[in-house]
Design an enzyme around this catalytic site. Sequence first.
Site, mmCIF file in Angstrom:
data_model
loop_
_atom_site.group_PDB
_atom_site.id
_atom_site.type_symbol
_atom_site.label_atom_id
_atom_site.label_comp_id
_atom_site.label_asym_id
_atom_site.label_seq_id
_atom_site.Cartn_x
_atom_site.Cartn_y
_atom_site.Cartn_z
ATOM 1 N N LYS A 14 0.618 -1.206 0.062
ATOM 2 C CA LYS A 14 -0.126 -0.083 0.223
ATOM 3 C C LYS A 14 0.734 1.237 0.087
ATOM 4 C CE LYS A 14 -2.315 -0.829 4.007
ATOM 5 N NZ LYS A 14 -1.687 -2.232 4.500
ATOM 6 N N ARG A 128 11.446 -6.439 5.423
ATOM 7 C CA ARG A 128 11.188 -5.035 5.861
ATOM 8 C C ARG A 128 11.793 -4.670 7.109
ATOM 9 N NH1 ARG A 128 5.414 -2.477 5.475
ATOM 10 N NH2 ARG A 128 5.277 -2.786 7.531
ATOM 11 N N ARG A 134 10.939 -0.416 12.441
ATOM 12 C CA ARG A 134 9.597 -0.549 12.897
ATOM 13 C C ARG A 134 9.352 -1.512 13.943
ATOM 14 N NH1 ARG A 134 4.652 0.228 8.762
ATOM 15 N NH2 ARG A 134 3.786 -1.069 10.355
HETATM 16 P P1 AMP Z 1 0.522 0.629 9.041
HETATM 17 O O1 AMP Z 1 1.534 1.497 8.863
HETATM 18 O O2 AMP Z 1 -0.613 0.994 8.070
HETATM 19 O O3 AMP Z 1 0.964 -0.770 8.797
HETATM 20 O O4 AMP Z 1 -0.109 0.873 10.462
HETATM 21 C C1 AMP Z 1 0.754 0.468 11.834
HETATM 22 C C2 AMP Z 1 -0.042 0.305 12.867
HETATM 23 O O5 AMP Z 1 -0.743 1.581 13.256
HETATM 24 C C3 AMP Z 1 -1.241 -0.817 12.805
HETATM 25 O O6 AMP Z 1 -0.715 -2.193 13.007
HETATM 26 C C4 AMP Z 1 -2.119 -0.153 13.758
HETATM 27 O O7 AMP Z 1 -1.878 -0.494 15.119
HETATM 28 C C5 AMP Z 1 -2.132 1.228 13.723
HETATM 29 N N1 AMP Z 1 -3.072 1.608 12.689
HETATM 30 C C6 AMP Z 1 -2.786 2.308 11.582
HETATM 31 N N2 AMP Z 1 -4.124 2.659 10.753
HETATM 32 C C7 AMP Z 1 -4.939 2.311 11.806
HETATM 33 C C8 AMP Z 1 -6.356 2.352 11.490
HETATM 34 N N3 AMP Z 1 -7.075 2.948 10.459
HETATM 35 N N4 AMP Z 1 -7.016 1.793 12.631
HETATM 36 C C9 AMP Z 1 -6.810 1.419 13.548
HETATM 37 N N5 AMP Z 1 -5.241 1.116 13.737
HETATM 38 C C10 AMP Z 1 -4.527 1.676 12.855
#
Ligand code: AMP
Length: 192
Positions: A14, A128, A134
């Site tokens: 994404k 990654r 991260r």
């Molecule tokens: P990402 O970078 O999109 O993989 O998001 C990393 C983490 O941020 C996820 O595992 C969630 O803990 C939190 N997070 C990101 N976007 C959301 C969302 N829309 N709703 C809830 N938690 C989110």
Amino acid sequence: MKNIVIFGAPGSGKGTQSDRLVAKYGYEHISTGDVLRAQIKNGTELGKTAKTYIDNGQLIPDSLMVDILAKTYDSFGKVEGVIFDGFPRTIPQAEALKAMLAERGTDVAVMLDLDVPEDELMARLINRGKTSGRADDNEETIKKRLDVYHLQTSPLIEWYKADGKYNHINGLGDMEKIFADICVVIDNAKSI
Ligand code: AMP
């Protein structure tokens, strides 16, 4: 106005595809994960709350996320499009997004589901983790995040099908081909 939801499991590409879309179309990009990581880095109260969920592979509560999303969306000036990356992740979030956009006289133009097999997702995320820094890119947390995706996020596939916005994208293979497939959908989408 084209509001584009880039959807997919963790590791589906994404973020990578969103960056390329921003470069090509000049759209604004909301990555809720990036917003939360910035809050953590800045040591805000929101960041402190978010960290406990993120480090555990859990989702941040919907009410918090919806608030963050609306504030970020309203900070944009007049734009031709916005890419939602990592939001919505639950059905209440999808409903809130639809309502928020309706209040602003618009809607989601398309939802793009980047479909990648589970073993590939796992391999990509572990890889990654070697460079991303991260805290959630480790094997144990990745497994939790994939479980959360299946339980809480994947029901959105049927939700967006019912809303007439769903587009399947094969997220495995050549990155150029994946990007080209995405661009075809976006070019054919009607501005709302
Ligand atoms: P990402 O970078 O999109 O993989 O998001 C990393 C983490 O941020 C996820 O595992 C969630 O803990 C939190 N997070 C990101 N976007 C959301 C969302 N829309 N709703 C809830 N938690 C989110």
